[in-house]
Scaffold this motif. Structure first.
Motif, mmCIF file in Angstrom:
data_model
loop_
_atom_site.group_PDB
_atom_site.id
_atom_site.type_symbol
_atom_site.label_atom_id
_atom_site.label_comp_id
_atom_site.label_asym_id
_atom_site.label_seq_id
_atom_site.Cartn_x
_atom_site.Cartn_y
_atom_site.Cartn_z
ATOM 1 N N PHE A 104 0.835 -1.201 0.000
ATOM 2 C CA PHE A 104 0.000 0.000 0.000
ATOM 3 C C PHE A 104 0.874 1.256 0.000
ATOM 4 O O PHE A 104 0.561 2.237 -0.683
ATOM 5 N N LEU A 105 1.963 1.224 0.751
ATOM 6 C CA LEU A 105 2.882 2.369 0.780
ATOM 7 C C LEU A 105 3.482 2.629 -0.601
ATOM 8 O O LEU A 105 3.645 3.792 -1.012
ATOM 9 N N LEU A 106 3.815 1.559 -1.318
ATOM 10 C CA LEU A 106 4.370 1.731 -2.662
ATOM 11 C C LEU A 106 3.356 2.382 -3.599
ATOM 12 O O LEU A 106 3.720 3.222 -4.437
ATOM 13 N N TYR A 107 2.091 2.016 -3.454
ATOM 14 C CA TYR A 107 1.069 2.613 -4.319
ATOM 15 C C TYR A 107 0.790 4.070 -3.939
ATOM 16 O O TYR A 107 0.503 4.895 -4.807
ATOM 17 N N ILE A 108 0.873 4.395 -2.654
ATOM 18 C CA ILE A 108 0.766 5.801 -2.252
ATOM 19 C C ILE A 108 1.897 6.594 -2.889
ATOM 20 O O ILE A 108 1.697 7.687 -3.432
ATOM 21 N N PHE A 109 3.103 6.051 -2.808
ATOM 22 C CA PHE A 109 4.281 6.706 -3.372
ATOM 23 C C PHE A 109 4.110 6.911 -4.878
ATOM 24 O O PHE A 109 4.364 7.997 -5.411
ATOM 25 N N GLN A 110 3.646 5.875 -5.552
ATOM 26 C CA GLN A 110 3.483 5.949 -7.002
ATOM 27 C C GLN A 110 2.384 6.946 -7.377
ATOM 28 O O GLN A 110 2.532 7.710 -8.344
ATOM 29 N N LEU A 111 1.297 6.941 -6.625
ATOM 30 C CA LEU A 111 0.223 7.893 -6.884
ATOM 31 C C LEU A 111 0.711 9.321 -6.702
ATOM 32 O O LEU A 111 0.360 10.215 -7.482
ATOM 33 N N SER A 112 1.536 9.543 -5.687
ATOM 34 C CA SER A 112 2.042 10.886 -5.386
ATOM 35 C C SER A 112 2.948 11.418 -6.481
ATOM 36 O O SER A 112 2.911 12.608 -6.813
ATOM 37 N N PHE A 113 3.764 10.531 -7.041
ATOM 38 C CA PHE A 113 4.766 10.970 -8.024
ATOM 39 C C PHE A 113 4.473 10.380 -9.397
ATOM 40 O O PHE A 113 5.261 9.601 -9.945
ATOM 41 N N SER A 114 3.317 10.728 -9.925
ATOM 42 C CA SER A 114 2.947 10.291 -11.269
ATOM 43 C C SER A 114 2.126 11.394 -11.917
ATOM 44 O O SER A 114 1.665 12.320 -11.251
#
Length: 253
Positions: free
Chosen positions: A144-154
């Motif tokens: 879930f943390l990886l998807y938050i990170f990806q959502l933030s920087f895309s």
């Protein structure tokens, strides 16, 4: 419902509106240019960068779970979120100082900034997760943390695709990669690099690099913190709705 809960609902609603709006002209043009640049870069370079970022992130998410703040389940939302904001502020200031130091060194120290800043952001996500009551020893919570990170920087197009996953995590998580090696690291690193390249490029220029690095790291860390807060707010709201639904069913019965 108390006034602070109304405030949370309003912020989440505004954030979801931002995530779901259609990509603007500038976003589409930028995405097209970055796509062309990425197509020119040799595949060997892409593989090397993907592997480097994958290994860096794996190292951080393996070690970061051991030291996290304790969350009190009895904390009211306002108190919990004030603690989350304090952690974001601490990491934001740390990242800003790190960006100033590495930015002052020009190109050579600029390369040091990449793993250092990545580590700061990931560690902040672990602290935020813990304060919201998530057990980051659980593989799905780390994912879930990886998807938050990806959502933030895309870009906006990717956000349109990813926000539904965040909104409906419990429904989606069983269909997601079963282990970290199956995660789409190629897309992860491309999204991240494309997003921060423009913000961080001037950091490599001597003299002005320190100021640029400090400001860029400050803003990017705060940006990630906001995305993380709203992502966990959505999950808590979903759980609350589920509990309310169970109570209603019992009443009906």
């Amino acid at each position: 419902m108390d006034s602070y809960q109304h405030y949370i609902d309003a912020e989440v609603g505004l954030w979801l509106f931002e995530m779901k709006k259609s990509p603007g002209l500038f976003s589409r043009l930028t995405h097209g240019v970055q796509g062309k640049i990425n197509s020119i870069i040799p595949e060997k370079i892409h593989k090397a960068i993907t592997m480097a970022i994958e290994n860096m992130v794996k190292a951080v998410i393996t070690g970061s779970a051991w030291i996290v703040p304790k969350a009190d389940p009895t904390m009211i939302p306002m108190v919990r979120e004030n603690r989350v904001r304090e952690r974001i502020k601490w990491y934001r200031n740390t990242a800003s100082a790190e960006g100033a130091i590495t930015g002052a060194g020009g190109i050579l120290l600029g390369f040091v900034d990449f793993p250092a800043f990545l580590t700061i952001k990931m560690k902040m996500l672990f602290d935020i997760a813990a304060l919201y009551g998530a057990d980051t020893r659980d593989y799905h919570e780390r994912l879930f943390l990886l998807y938050i990170f990806q959502l933030s920087f895309s870009d906006q197009k990717r956000r349109n695709e990813l926000v539904g996953l965040i909104e409906n995590w419990d429904e989606f998580k069983s269909d997601l990669p079963k282990e970290m090696n199956e995660f789409d690291w190629r897309t992860f690193q491309l999204d991240y690099r494309d997003y921060i390249d423009l913000a961080k490029l001037a950091q490599l220029i001597p003299i002005i690099g320190a100021g640029v690095g400090a400001l860029a790291n400050y803003r990017l860390t705060e940006h990630l913190g906001r995305f993380a807060m709203n992502s966990y707010r959505i999950r808590l709201l979903k759980k609350s709705e589920g509990r309310l639904g169970q109570v209603e069913l019992k009443v009906i019965e």
